[in-house]
Design a protein around this motif. Structure first.
Motif, PDB file in Angstrom:
ATOM      1  N   SER A  76       0.929  -0.660   0.242  1.00  0.00           N
ATOM      2  CA  SER A  76      -0.007  -0.253  -0.005  1.00  0.00           C
ATOM      3  C   SER A  76       0.626   1.526   0.150  1.00  0.00           C
ATOM      4  O   SER A  76       0.211   2.367  -0.192  1.00  0.00           O
ATOM      5  N   PHE A  77       1.655   1.574   0.096  1.00  0.00           N
ATOM      6  CA  PHE A  77       2.900   2.388  -0.202  1.00  0.00           C
ATOM      7  C   PHE A  77       3.719   2.223  -1.448  1.00  0.00           C
ATOM      8  O   PHE A  77       4.968   2.331  -0.689  1.00  0.00           O
ATOM      9  N   PRO A  78       3.738   2.522  -2.361  1.00  0.00           N
ATOM     10  CA  PRO A  78       4.260   2.068  -4.080  1.00  0.00           C
ATOM     11  C   PRO A  78       5.122   2.374  -3.330  1.00  0.00           C
ATOM     12  O   PRO A  78       4.920   4.372  -3.615  1.00  0.00           O
ATOM     13  N   ALA A  79       6.237   2.774  -4.739  1.00  0.00           N
ATOM     14  CA  ALA A  79       7.491   3.028  -4.566  1.00  0.00           C
ATOM     15  C   ALA A  79       7.843   5.023  -5.665  1.00  0.00           C
ATOM     16  O   ALA A  79       8.303   5.840  -5.036  1.00  0.00           O
ATOM     17  N   HIS A  80       6.326   4.672  -6.364  1.00  0.00           N
ATOM     18  CA  HIS A  80       6.597   5.589  -7.087  1.00  0.00           C
ATOM     19  C   HIS A  80       5.370   6.245  -6.380  1.00  0.00           C
ATOM     20  O   HIS A  80       5.574   7.809  -7.066  1.00  0.00           O
ATOM     21  N   LEU A  81       4.763   6.815  -5.244  1.00  0.00           N
ATOM     22  CA  LEU A  81       4.419   7.813  -5.033  1.00  0.00           C
ATOM     23  C   LEU A  81       4.871   7.976  -3.515  1.00  0.00           C
ATOM     24  O   LEU A  81       4.974   8.714  -3.050  1.00  0.00           O
ATOM     25  N   MET A  82       5.998   7.351  -3.342  1.00  0.00           N
ATOM     26  CA  MET A  82       6.820   7.759  -1.677  1.00  0.00           C
ATOM     27  C   MET A  82       7.388   9.156  -1.529  1.00  0.00           C
ATOM     28  O   MET A  82       7.223   9.784  -1.010  1.00  0.00           O
ATOM     29  N   GLY A  83       7.239  10.713  -2.956  1.00  0.00           N
ATOM     30  CA  GLY A  83       7.032  11.537  -2.720  1.00  0.00           C
ATOM     31  C   GLY A  83       6.129  12.604  -2.081  1.00  0.00           C
ATOM     32  O   GLY A  83       6.645  13.261  -1.961  1.00  0.00           O
ATOM     33  N   PHE A  84       5.414  11.947  -2.027  1.00  0.00           N
ATOM     34  CA  PHE A  84       3.614  12.234  -1.920  1.00  0.00           C
ATOM     35  C   PHE A  84       3.641  11.734  -0.766  1.00  0.00           C
ATOM     36  O   PHE A  84       2.632  12.575   0.789  1.00  0.00           O
ATOM     37  N   PHE A  85       4.435  11.311   0.475  1.00  0.00           N
ATOM     38  CA  PHE A  85       4.198  11.217   1.129  1.00  0.00           C
ATOM     39  C   PHE A  85       5.453  12.305   2.901  1.00  0.00           C
ATOM     40  O   PHE A  85       5.902  11.521   3.448  1.00  0.00           O
ATOM     41  N   LYS A  86       6.703  12.554   1.721  1.00  0.00           N
ATOM     42  CA  LYS A  86       7.371  13.732   1.483  1.00  0.00           C
ATOM     43  C   LYS A  86       7.236  14.918   1.866  1.00  0.00           C
ATOM     44  O   LYS A  86       7.529  15.977   2.382  1.00  0.00           O
ATOM     45  N   TYR A  87       6.524  15.417   0.298  1.00  0.00           N
ATOM     46  CA  TYR A  87       6.475  16.948   0.191  1.00  0.00           C
ATOM     47  C   TYR A  87       4.943  17.187   0.551  1.00  0.00           C
ATOM     48  O   TYR A  87       4.139  16.357  -0.381  1.00  0.00           O
ATOM     49  N   PRO A  88       4.150  18.061   0.986  1.00  0.00           N
ATOM     50  CA  PRO A  88       3.103  18.321   0.613  1.00  0.00           C
ATOM     51  C   PRO A  88       2.516  19.433  -0.936  1.00  0.00           C
ATOM     52  O   PRO A  88       3.120  19.430  -1.594  1.00  0.00           O
ATOM     53  N   VAL A  89       1.246  18.088  -1.239  1.00  0.00           N
ATOM     54  CA  VAL A  89       0.604  18.553  -2.173  1.00  0.00           C
ATOM     55  C   VAL A  89      -0.484  18.947  -2.747  1.00  0.00           C
ATOM     56  O   VAL A  89      -1.523  18.183  -2.409  1.00  0.00           O
ATOM     57  N   VAL A  90      -0.971  20.491  -1.667  1.00  0.00           N
ATOM     58  CA  VAL A  90      -2.102  20.507  -1.470  1.00  0.00           C
ATOM     59  C   VAL A  90      -2.920  21.731  -3.113  1.00  0.00           C
ATOM     60  O   VAL A  90      -1.877  21.873  -3.166  1.00  0.00           O
ATOM     61  N   ILE A  91      -3.694  21.050  -3.037  1.00  0.00           N
ATOM     62  CA  ILE A  91      -4.292  21.836  -4.279  1.00  0.00           C
ATOM     63  C   ILE A  91      -5.737  22.865  -3.938  1.00  0.00           C
ATOM     64  O   ILE A  91      -6.490  22.216  -2.560  1.00  0.00           O
ATOM     65  N   ASP A  92      -5.432  23.613  -4.962  1.00  0.00           N
ATOM     66  CA  ASP A  92      -6.880  24.804  -4.265  1.00  0.00           C
ATOM     67  C   ASP A  92      -7.945  24.543  -5.430  1.00  0.00           C
ATOM     68  O   ASP A  92      -8.300  23.926  -6.793  1.00  0.00           O
ATOM     69  N   GLY A  93      -8.830  23.884  -4.383  1.00  0.00           N
ATOM     70  CA  GLY A  93     -10.386  23.498  -4.775  1.00  0.00           C
ATOM     71  C   GLY A  93     -11.618  24.599  -4.870  1.00  0.00           C
ATOM     72  O   GLY A  93     -12.597  24.087  -5.877  1.00  0.00           O
ATOM     73  N   ARG A  94     -10.800  25.812  -5.263  1.00  0.00           N
ATOM     74  CA  ARG A  94     -12.170  26.514  -5.307  1.00  0.00           C
ATOM     75  C   ARG A  94     -12.929  27.243  -6.560  1.00  0.00           C
ATOM     76  O   ARG A  94     -13.776  27.658  -6.489  1.00  0.00           O
ATOM     77  N   ALA A  95     -11.871  26.799  -7.716  1.00  0.00           N
ATOM     78  CA  ALA A  95     -12.861  27.355  -8.677  1.00  0.00           C
ATOM     79  C   ALA A  95     -14.057  26.165  -8.943  1.00  0.00           C
ATOM     80  O   ALA A  95     -14.554  26.673  -9.281  1.00  0.00           O
ATOM     81  N   PHE A  96     -13.652  25.403  -8.582  1.00  0.00           N
ATOM     82  CA  PHE A  96     -14.950  23.712  -8.667  1.00  0.00           C
ATOM     83  C   PHE A  96     -15.761  24.227  -7.861  1.00  0.00           C
ATOM     84  O   PHE A  96     -17.250  24.230  -8.018  1.00  0.00           O
ATOM     85  N   VAL A  97     -15.713  24.427  -6.660  1.00  0.00           N
ATOM     86  CA  VAL A  97     -16.841  25.224  -5.768  1.00  0.00           C
ATOM     87  C   VAL A  97     -17.059  26.169  -6.057  1.00  0.00           C
ATOM     88  O   VAL A  97     -18.642  25.953  -6.321  1.00  0.00           O
ATOM     89  N   ASN A  98     -16.799  27.141  -6.557  1.00  0.00           N
ATOM     90  CA  ASN A  98     -17.103  28.591  -7.483  1.00  0.00           C
ATOM     91  C   ASN A  98     -18.288  27.728  -8.767  1.00  0.00           C
ATOM     92  O   ASN A  98     -19.223  28.409  -9.367  1.00  0.00           O
TER      93      ASN A  98
END
Length: 319
Positions: free
Chosen positions: A273-295
């Motif tokens: 469940s901890f795939p190597a190709h996603l390792m960076g996502f458990f080191k660095y934040p990837v926080v997306i802005d969803g305001r355009a969809f909400v609006n």
């Protein structure tokens, strides 16, 4: 016009990836207002007598027969094969070439609304990502991991069709981590585990959206023909280690360097469940802005983080 089309006044919508938990929830959202046809390349979904269901490879000639028979008004494409399934080449054929075939047929047979489900993983996880990533940010994942190339190419392909054929009214949705009952992606498996790995010294901010909220987001997007690319995420986030604690997971710290060490340890633990190709996502934040969809679509998630985490705390599976 086919006999099926004459018998109904409701719009006819093709749902791909129909065996997935998210697709099943979208079907529940739309089955009263739309005439649905379900397709999956993996297996046939059992959806009752009122929804035709087919197991067909998008690249097979018989796939076009569905477009001739039903004359779809819309397509909701959730049939992207994840990186944990199939070989890299077969996954590329399914995700990229299969999507190209789907969009070509949509254009050929006059489909008027197309939703393409992508993922926030296309942005890539890097130390210098902005605090909030909006839809104009470059897609860096292809340069970071070969296992995410097909996800980025699928998006690039959908973007080409979005501008080349405006009559298709294509919307591309990039959701954050989709979790909840029935979800079997990497993040959901991690949160449901009794003992869960983490990279020592790292606890990036993460976003989670409940499967019911994501299904509602897709249904809302289908009903309003606004073209474009949209992040889909709530306006709250939490550190990964805190999320594990709230889910009742015993944390297993792994050294992050050299990169081969966590991979070897995960293999020893038999932790898929901890795939190597996603390792960076458990080191660095990837926080997306969803305001355009909400609006644009008036979307408001209904399931808070505490409810999401309560589900995983109450439904543990052994490592």
């Amino acid at each position: 016009m086919t006999a099926q089309k004459n018998k109904q006044s409701k719009p006819c919508v093709l749902i791909t990836g129909a065996v997935g938990a998210l697709a099943q929830q979208v079907i529940k959202q739309l089955r009263e207002t739309c005439s649905l046809v379900a397709v999956d390349a993996r297996e046939q979904a059992l959806l009752g007598d009122d929804i035709p269901s087919h197991c067909i490879d998008f690249n097979h000639r018989s796939f076009e027969d569905l477009f001739r028979r039903y004359r779809f008004d819309g397509v909701i494409h959730m049939g992207r094969i994840s990186s944990s399934q199939l070989t890299r080449m077969r996954r590329y054929n399914a995700n990229v070439l299969g999507t190209q075939k789907l969009l070509d047929l949509s254009h050929k047979y006059g489909v008027r609304r197309v939703i393409v489900l992508s993922t926030f993983h296309v942005y890539g996880a890097m130390a210098y990502n902005p605090a909030l990533i909006d839809e104009s940010a470059p897609l860096k994942s292809a340069g970071l991991s070969a296992d995410l190339i097909d996800s980025v190419e699928l998006e690039n392909l959908a973007n080409i069709y979005l501008w080349r054929y405006p009559e298709l009214n294509i919307s591309i949705l990039r959701p954050c981590n989709i979790v909840g009952p029935g979800v079997r992606n990497a993040m959901s498996r991690l949160l449901s585990s009794q003992r869960t790995p983490m990279l020592a010294g790292f606890s990036p901010m993460m976003q989670f959206i409940h499967i019911d909220d994501m299904a509602e987001a897709i249904a809302l997007a289908y009903k309003k023909s606004t073209r474009g690319v949209f992040n889909v995420a709530p306006d709250d986030w939490v550190a990964y280690q805190k999320a594990l604690k709230l889910c009742g997971c015993a944390r297993i710290p792994l050294p992050s360097i050299p990169p081969i060490v966590p991979r070897l340890l995960l293999r020893t633990l038999r932790q898929q469940s901890f795939p190597a190709h996603l390792m960076g996502f458990f080191k660095y934040p990837v926080v997306i802005d969803g305001r355009a969809f909400v609006n644009e679509f008036g979307f408001q998630p209904k399931r808070p983080l505490k409810e999401i985490f309560r589900f995983y705390r109450d439904n543990k599976t052994p490592l």
